[in-house]
Design an enzyme around this catalytic site. Structure first.
Site, mmCIF file in Angstrom:
data_model
loop_
_atom_site.group_PDB
_atom_site.id
_atom_site.type_symbol
_atom_site.label_atom_id
_atom_site.label_comp_id
_atom_site.label_asym_id
_atom_site.label_seq_id
_atom_site.Cartn_x
_atom_site.Cartn_y
_atom_site.Cartn_z
ATOM 1 N N GLY A 1 45.151 44.189 40.678
ATOM 2 C CA GLY A 1 46.314 44.796 40.255
ATOM 3 C C GLY A 1 46.700 45.992 40.732
ATOM 4 N N THR B 1 46.868 35.643 44.221
ATOM 5 C CA THR B 1 46.674 36.065 43.043
ATOM 6 C C THR B 1 47.607 35.067 41.553
ATOM 7 O OG1 THR B 1 46.757 38.075 41.263
ATOM 8 C CG2 THR B 1 48.323 37.581 43.187
ATOM 9 N N THR C 1 43.065 39.005 40.921
ATOM 10 C CA THR C 1 43.229 38.690 41.827
ATOM 11 C C THR C 1 42.311 38.067 42.448
ATOM 12 O OG1 THR C 1 45.217 40.060 42.202
ATOM 13 C CG2 THR C 1 45.046 39.710 43.756
#
Length: 526
Positions: free
Chosen positions: A423, A359, A341
């Site tokens: 994440g 992302t 991301t």
């Protein structure tokens, strides 16, 4: 506990401070510079966010781009209030869950501990592509708060795409790490690899001048600048995306794109140590942050925030909050429910703020490039649990459960915008940095540099190697424990970027070990 030494070197990345203008902190300094130049031209923080969003998709294409999704928190100084905007990816209304049978081969090979699917169809390839939302989201924010023309704000990204992203040592490393998967898609291989297997620029002499050929992406962005954001969902670009994804075996229809809409909402207001953290509600990590922070307030006293007991309390709160998240969260109320991301944070001279995370989900997303547009596609389908009967079970027409966690916080005379990439590691990083700011009065630079822990991956707690000593001893008495150093690759504790405003003074910085990231201050035009 693994790891038995504390690093003897100290690495720092000086933050930036502006006394008469705004600041942009982003994971690529050239994107931050583009945003700062928009601020200098009189743009709002949202205008700068448009420029940074599209520039990041060119300069760091494996992390985010127009074919992804995300969320943002906005602070409007004139309204003295925060707004939340979600534009996450969705599964196609035409998606066939039967295309994703479990393989019986154990756990999946990527970010989440789902059961493995045959041929990793939910992780790589066209069938892993979900309906993108980034363009709709950033356009919605611009329509409501922007001042500068849309076409002008895409100009920096177009210029960078025309030149092509420079493949330096870091880019070559990132490409090499995914070369095998990229080679499976001819268009991805053509963009990122030489001879279908080597990262472009992998030779010593080539690396100095090697650039990606992003001419198709430049043409797409030029068309988007002229035609407007809606063309991505109902115009020529929409038709091209649907055709490309369909020909590669994916689930994406014209109806999926035409019906896509971002969601404005009142933010979560999370009280913490006399201040407030504003987070995005719904299928983000915002509710999980709220759960964790609530437990911290009862788990340890504010005056003990620097003690080993506080680290134990934080780890416990994070583990419990993630257990609740994985057991209960998901889009299980039909379409009506409101890694890898990149994140950037912006404050303008008036005090308006944007905290935006976007992302493709996995690094390089689906490892598929749309040949007509030059865009790297997301693999949002991987966010769903392929096992039936779960809150987050894979199905058609559902919103993805995202890990993004952009926030705005305020305490005393200070306000900050903060977020991260990484994440499931995002929320632990964002919450701990916010705690450093609100409990111990650190500067943004000090808070981002301070050692953290991660407790998002089940029973194991991972602590920064700089915490070896009383902190790791206390943690080791309660949890299975490992230590890790903070390095440029991979990131063990997420990659944050934040800005702060105190009085009229703005400041900002990014993760110390982010090779490209930095804060850039506006230089007001004379």
């Amino acid at each position: 506990m693994s790891g038995s030494f504390a690093p003897s070197q100290v690495t720092r990345k000086p933050g930036v401070t502006a006394t008469s203008g705004g600041v942009v902190a982003a994971q690529h300094v050239l994107a931050a510079k583009a945003g700062a130049e928009v601020l200098a031209a009189g743009g709002d923080a949202v205008d700068a966010a448009v420029a940074v969003s599209f520039a990041m998709g060119v300069l760091e294409p494996w992390m985010s781009g127009p074919a992804g999704g995300g969320a943002m928190m906005l602070w409007r100084a004139d309204e003295n209030r925060a707004h939340a905007l979600t534009y996450g990816m969705r599964s196609s209304a035409s998606l066939d869950p039967g295309h994703f049978p479990l393989s019986g081969a154990g756990k999946a090979s990527d970010l989440f501990p789902w059961e493995a699917v045959v041929e990793d169809r939910n992780i790589t390839g066209a069938s892993s592509i979900a309906v993108p939302g980034t363009v709709a989201g950033i356009a919605a924010a611009h329509s409501r708060f922007g001042r500068m023309p849309w076409s002008e704000l895409l100009a920096p990204a177009i210029e960078h795409a025309q030149a092509g992203m420079h493949v330096d040592w870091y880019a070559a490393l990132i490409i090499a790490a995914s070369a095998r998967d990229l080679a499976r898609d001819p268009d991805a291989a053509d963009l990122f690899l030489d001879d279908g297997q080597w990262p472009k620029g992998s030779g010593w002499t080539a690396q100095a001048n090697q650039r990606l050929d992003q001419s198709k992406m430049a043409a797409t962005l030029t068309h988007l600048a002229d035609a407007g954001a809606q063309d991505f969902y109902t115009g020529d670009l929409a038709q091209a995306l649907v055709r490309d994804v369909t020909e590669k075996g994916g689930f994406l229809t014209a109806g999926d794109l035409a019906s896509y809409a971002p969601i404005w909402a009142d933010p979560l207001q999370v009280p913490f140590r006399g201040g407030t953290i504003f987070a995005v509600p719904g299928l983000t990590a915002g509710p999980t942050l709220s759960d964790a922070v609530a437990q911290w307030q009862t788990g340890y006293a504010s005056e003990d925030a620097a003690t080993p007991a506080a680290f134990v309390g934080r780890a416990s709160g994070l583990r419990d909050a993630y257990a609740t998240r994985l057991a209960t969260m998901g889009d299980h109320e039909s379409a009506k429910t409101p890694g890898c991301t990149t994140h950037f944070s912006i404050v303008d001279r008036a005090g308006n703020m944007v905290s935006m995370t976007q992302t493709l989900l996995s690094i390089f997303g689906a490892k598929v490039v749309s040949p007509s547009t030059g865009l790297l596609m997301n693999n949002g389908i991987m966010w769903f649990d392929p096992e039936p009967g779960k809150p987050n079970t894979l199905a058609a027409g559902k919103a993805c459960l995202m890990n993004v966690c952009p926030v705005v916080g305020e305490t005393g005379t200070r306000r900050f915008a903060l977020g991260a990439s990484g994440g499931r590691k995002i929320m632990p990083a964002v919450s701990q940095i916010a705690a450093y700011l609100m409990e111990q009065g650190m500067t943004m630079q000090e808070a981002i540099e301070a050692p953290r822990l991660d407790a998002s991956g089940g029973d194991l707690v991972v602590a920064d190697a700089r915490l070896i000593g009383p902190v790791t001893e206390a943690l080791g008495e309660v949890f299975p424990l490992a230590t890790a150093q903070r390095l440029p690759f991979p990131f063990a504790f997420a990659c944050p970027a934040g800005v702060m405003r105190e009085g009229e003074i703005n400041s900002g910085t990014t993760e110390t070990f982010s090779p490209w990231g930095d804060g850039v201050a506006e230089v007001p035009n004379k």
